[in-house]
Design a protein around this motif. Structure first.
Motif, PDB file in Angstrom:
ATOM      1  N   ARG A  40       4.535   3.904  -1.246  1.00 34.11           N
ATOM      2  CA  ARG A  40       5.683   4.686  -1.949  1.00 34.11           C
ATOM      3  C   ARG A  40       6.947   3.587  -1.241  1.00 34.11           C
ATOM      4  O   ARG A  40       6.982   3.630  -0.067  1.00 34.11           O
ATOM      5  CB  ARG A  40       5.892   5.732  -2.096  1.00 34.11           C
ATOM      6  CG  ARG A  40       6.570   6.503  -0.957  1.00 34.11           C
ATOM      7  CD  ARG A  40       6.689   7.895  -0.916  1.00 34.11           C
ATOM      8  NE  ARG A  40       6.954   8.417   0.339  1.00 34.11           N
ATOM      9  CZ  ARG A  40       6.390   8.680   1.414  1.00 34.11           C
ATOM     10  NH1 ARG A  40       4.934   8.220   1.390  1.00 34.11           N
ATOM     11  NH2 ARG A  40       6.665   9.546   2.717  1.00 34.11           N
ATOM     12  N   ARG A  42      10.541   4.073   0.145  1.00 32.01           N
ATOM     13  CA  ARG A  42      11.376   5.510   0.488  1.00 32.01           C
ATOM     14  C   ARG A  42      12.683   5.313   0.285  1.00 32.01           C
ATOM     15  O   ARG A  42      13.342   4.206   0.387  1.00 32.01           O
ATOM     16  CB  ARG A  42      11.054   5.379   2.356  1.00 32.01           C
ATOM     17  CG  ARG A  42       9.903   6.067   2.739  1.00 32.01           C
ATOM     18  CD  ARG A  42       8.294   5.683   2.241  1.00 32.01           C
ATOM     19  NE  ARG A  42       7.682   5.967   3.326  1.00 32.01           N
ATOM     20  CZ  ARG A  42       6.299   5.406   3.028  1.00 32.01           C
ATOM     21  NH1 ARG A  42       5.992   4.218   2.435  1.00 32.01           N
ATOM     22  NH2 ARG A  42       5.369   5.707   4.029  1.00 32.01           N
ATOM     23  N   ILE A 108      11.037   4.257   9.477  1.00 34.20           N
ATOM     24  CA  ILE A 108      10.154   4.074   8.479  1.00 34.20           C
ATOM     25  C   ILE A 108      10.215   2.649   8.385  1.00 34.20           C
ATOM     26  O   ILE A 108       9.009   2.223   8.179  1.00 34.20           O
ATOM     27  CB  ILE A 108      10.867   4.487   7.195  1.00 34.20           C
ATOM     28  CG1 ILE A 108      11.309   6.148   7.383  1.00 34.20           C
ATOM     29  CG2 ILE A 108       9.828   4.230   6.188  1.00 34.20           C
ATOM     30  CD1 ILE A 108      11.717   6.753   6.262  1.00 34.20           C
ATOM     31  N   ALA A 111       7.811   1.128  10.826  1.00 33.78           N
ATOM     32  CA  ALA A 111       6.474   1.230  10.606  1.00 33.78           C
ATOM     33  C   ALA A 111       6.073   0.293   9.478  1.00 33.78           C
ATOM     34  O   ALA A 111       4.872  -0.411   9.726  1.00 33.78           O
ATOM     35  CB  ALA A 111       6.476   2.596  10.111  1.00 33.78           C
ATOM     36  N   ASP A 115       3.069  -2.824  10.144  1.00 33.69           N
ATOM     37  CA  ASP A 115       1.871  -2.958   9.030  1.00 33.69           C
ATOM     38  C   ASP A 115       1.853  -3.975   8.177  1.00 33.69           C
ATOM     39  O   ASP A 115       0.510  -4.236   7.389  1.00 33.69           O
ATOM     40  CB  ASP A 115       1.516  -1.592   8.262  1.00 33.69           C
ATOM     41  CG  ASP A 115       1.281  -0.344   9.300  1.00 33.69           C
ATOM     42  OD1 ASP A 115       0.948  -0.625  10.471  1.00 33.69           O
ATOM     43  OD2 ASP A 115       1.360   0.741   9.004  1.00 33.69           O
ATOM     44  N   PHE A 119       5.900  -1.868   1.111  1.00 39.11           N
ATOM     45  CA  PHE A 119       7.274  -0.840   0.652  1.00 39.11           C
ATOM     46  C   PHE A 119       8.588  -1.108   1.186  1.00 39.11           C
ATOM     47  O   PHE A 119       8.689  -1.814   2.185  1.00 39.11           O
ATOM     48  CB  PHE A 119       6.635   0.457   0.828  1.00 39.11           C
ATOM     49  CG  PHE A 119       6.815   1.064   2.246  1.00 39.11           C
ATOM     50  CD1 PHE A 119       7.955   1.596   2.934  1.00 39.11           C
ATOM     51  CD2 PHE A 119       5.537   0.747   3.070  1.00 39.11           C
ATOM     52  CE1 PHE A 119       8.021   1.932   4.261  1.00 39.11           C
ATOM     53  CE2 PHE A 119       5.630   1.424   4.413  1.00 39.11           C
ATOM     54  CZ  PHE A 119       6.650   1.832   5.060  1.00 39.11           C
TER      55      PHE A 119
END
Lengths: 250, 317
Positions: A40, A42, A108, A111, A115, A119
């Motif tokens: 999702r 954020r 966030i 992260a 990866d 998102f």
């Protein structure tokens, strides 16, 4: 909601309402039935006191029934004065004290960057809250790490609780400050849906920098007697004011 | 009574155990990342950085963002170990610990390094003898104060598998490996290192081996003192405390202020249930300049000082 609760921050609710509407109904990828979906987009509501607007949008987006809005700030309501992720789906982190949203959103985005995830992370801050030093710590880190997946939107209504921002601890030139921290900066009309949608939905790929959108807004937008009026940072309309406000908003 | 000799001779820096454990865990779990505030060396994470530079986030000297970035990384599916000097990760970032970590109830592991008076000569700005009192107020934040290298490894492993916020307080003071008959670690469970019925010494962290030494000295005089290693300060092992109260005298010892730490936590349980004479040992507040060893000696946090406190507390029964 504010009238029924006899509590709230209507001035900032109205200045941020168009930004929130653009995000939830034109920009963010989300499924309200899967609030924990790892993919999702954020959204972090750093100006956590403006739950009047935030909850209204979350309900309209399908995170919880709109009828529940009448419980705003009632005892044991999930609709706390400031948002709590453990009560309410769609809330990413608990805010309320100012200067917390951007640092968490930065984490966030890191992260996601680690990866290679696609998102995006958006955070809405007030302008007065930029006086909190924690924002500038995070701005430094986000600029350093070139977090192009991170966007901060500043609700630039130029009023804080007690006075104008520029009379309290001036922020201008605000755009230059963010540029100096390694951000790409754009200034738009925060009440123009077309400008908001175009700016926020454009792909960040290849920008190589986090994006700062300074959204010029009007505190108390839409209600004549609250319009750009410092007295309505927090305040509760009386019956006549409430009826006048509802008539003007319709 | 006598206890077995230490399993390993010599003294250990528990930070080495932390570093080895986090590297071992990171090899098995790709979600594990570290977050530091220019605190790579003081956290002994140079080895981690060498192996996984992309899994270490260094935010610079910015503790508020340090803690908040940990919360964000957890939101993004990581298991972040956020490590910095205990005095700064707590005091400087307390509102982030409160709102972003504890109140938000996120899966972040905070590591407070070089706690207590380890930075002795640097003075009270760098001491962290307030941290347990501050953090104990957050009811859902698990607090662990390991006493030796083995327990440090166990604490880090337990923190990694637990879903929720944890704070592990790690000293740089050299400590011996404790002798154990039954080596078992469980969050929230105290460890009885010596049995005894005349008094109970409840200690944690760097004070545990001193408590054991004091109990051995007391045993020679015929005083049997139970030694309880209360590594978990939250949630507290209330059953172990109530059982300790049955001895009729409790002495708590911690490398912390006497205000609001382990001693305060134990006193809350004892006074509400079975009041018995208690003595809370620690530092009175801001302390004068001196090495960590000198400070412990000066404030009686020694084998002799603890044994004296036990005798005096027994005399008040």
């Amino acid at each position: 909601m504010v009238y029924e609760a006899q509590l709230g921050h209507p001035g900032g609710d109205f200045s941020s309402a168009d930004i929130l509407a653009a995000l939830y109904f034109g920009v963010l990828r989300f499924d309200p039935t899967k609030p924990g979906d790892p993919g999702r987009d954020r959204f972090v509501m750093s100006k956590g006191h403006c739950t009047g607007a935030f909850y209204a949008v979350l309900a309209a987006a399908g995170y919880f029934p709109e009828a529940e809005l009448t419980t705003y700030m009632e005892p044991q309501s999930r609709l706390n004065g400031h948002p709590n992720r453990n009560y309410l789906p769609g809330v990413e982190t608990n805010t309320g004290p100012l200067g917390h949203g951007l640092p968490v959103a930065t984490g966030i985005a890191i992260a996601g960057q680690m990866d290679g995830a696609d998102f995006r992370t958006f955070v809405l801050t007030g302008d007065g809250e930029l006086q909190e030093g924690s924002n500038w710590e995070a701005a430094l880190t986000a600029g350093h790490r070139k977090l192009e997946n991170l966007t901060v939107i500043i609700d630039r209504n130029r009023l804080q609780q007690g006075a104008r921002t520029e009379e309290t601890a001036s922020l201008d030139p605000l755009d230059d400050k963010w540029r100096a921290f390694g951000w790409h900066v754009e200034t738009i009309d925060g009440h123009d849906p077309d400008q908001l949608l175009a700016m926020l939905s454009a792909s960040p790929k290849g920008r190589g920098k986090p994006l700062c959108v300074i959204a010029n807004t009007i505190k108390g937008k839409g209600v004549s007697f609250m319009h750009d009026n410092v007295d309505w940072h927090h305040g509760v309309p009386n019956k006549e004011q409430y009826e006048q406000a509802m008539a003007e908003l319709v | 009574m006598s206890a077995a000799a230490p399993a390993e001779a010599g003294l250990f820096d528990c930070r080495d155990s932390f570093a080895a454990t986090i590297e071992s865990l990171a090899e098995q779990d790709a979600r594990i990342v570290t977050v530091v505030s220019d605190s790579v060396g003081s956290s002994k994470l140079a080895g981690f950085r060498k192996k996984w530079p992309e899994r270490m986030v260094n935010v610079g000297i910015a503790e508020q963002t340090l803690v908040a970035v940990g919360a964000g990384l957890a939101n993004g599916g990581k298991v972040p170990f956020v490590s910095a000097a205990s005095c700064f990760i707590t005091g400087r970032a307390m509102e982030q610990v409160k709102a972003d970590i504890a109140y938000s109830n996120v899966n972040v592991k905070l590591i407070g390094q070089s706690s207590g008076v380890a930075y002795g000569e640097l003075g009270p700005t760098h001491h962290s003898i307030e941290d347990m009192a501050w953090l104990r107020l957050f009811n859902n934040l698990t607090l662990i104060v390991p006493a030796d290298p083995w327990q440090t490894e166990q604490a880090i492993r337990a923190a990694a598998v637990m879903d929720g916020p944890v704070f592990v307080r790690i000293s740089r003071m050299p400590v011996p490996a404790l002798a154990r008959k039954h080596a078992r670690f469980e969050i929230g469970k105290a460890e009885t290192l010596m049995e005894g019925n005349d008094a109970a010494i409840i200690a944690n962290g760097t004070m545990v081996h001193r408590a054991v030494a004091a109990a051995r000295a007391l045993a020679v005089e015929g005083i049997s003192a139970r030694v309880i290693n209360m590594a978990t300060v939250n949630p507290l092992d209330e059953a172990a405390i109530l059982a300790a109260a049955e001895t009729g005298a409790i002495v708590t010892v911690e490398e912390h202020s006497v205000r609001g730490g382990l001693g305060g936590a134990v006193a809350e349980i004892v006074t509400a249930n079975t009041p018995v004479p208690m003595r809370i040992m620690g530092f009175p507040g801001f302390v004068p300049t001196g090495s960590a060893a000198w400070l412990m000696e000066h404030f009686g946090l020694t084998e002799t000082g603890i044994a004296d406190a036990v005798r005096q507390t027994i005399a008040r029964k």
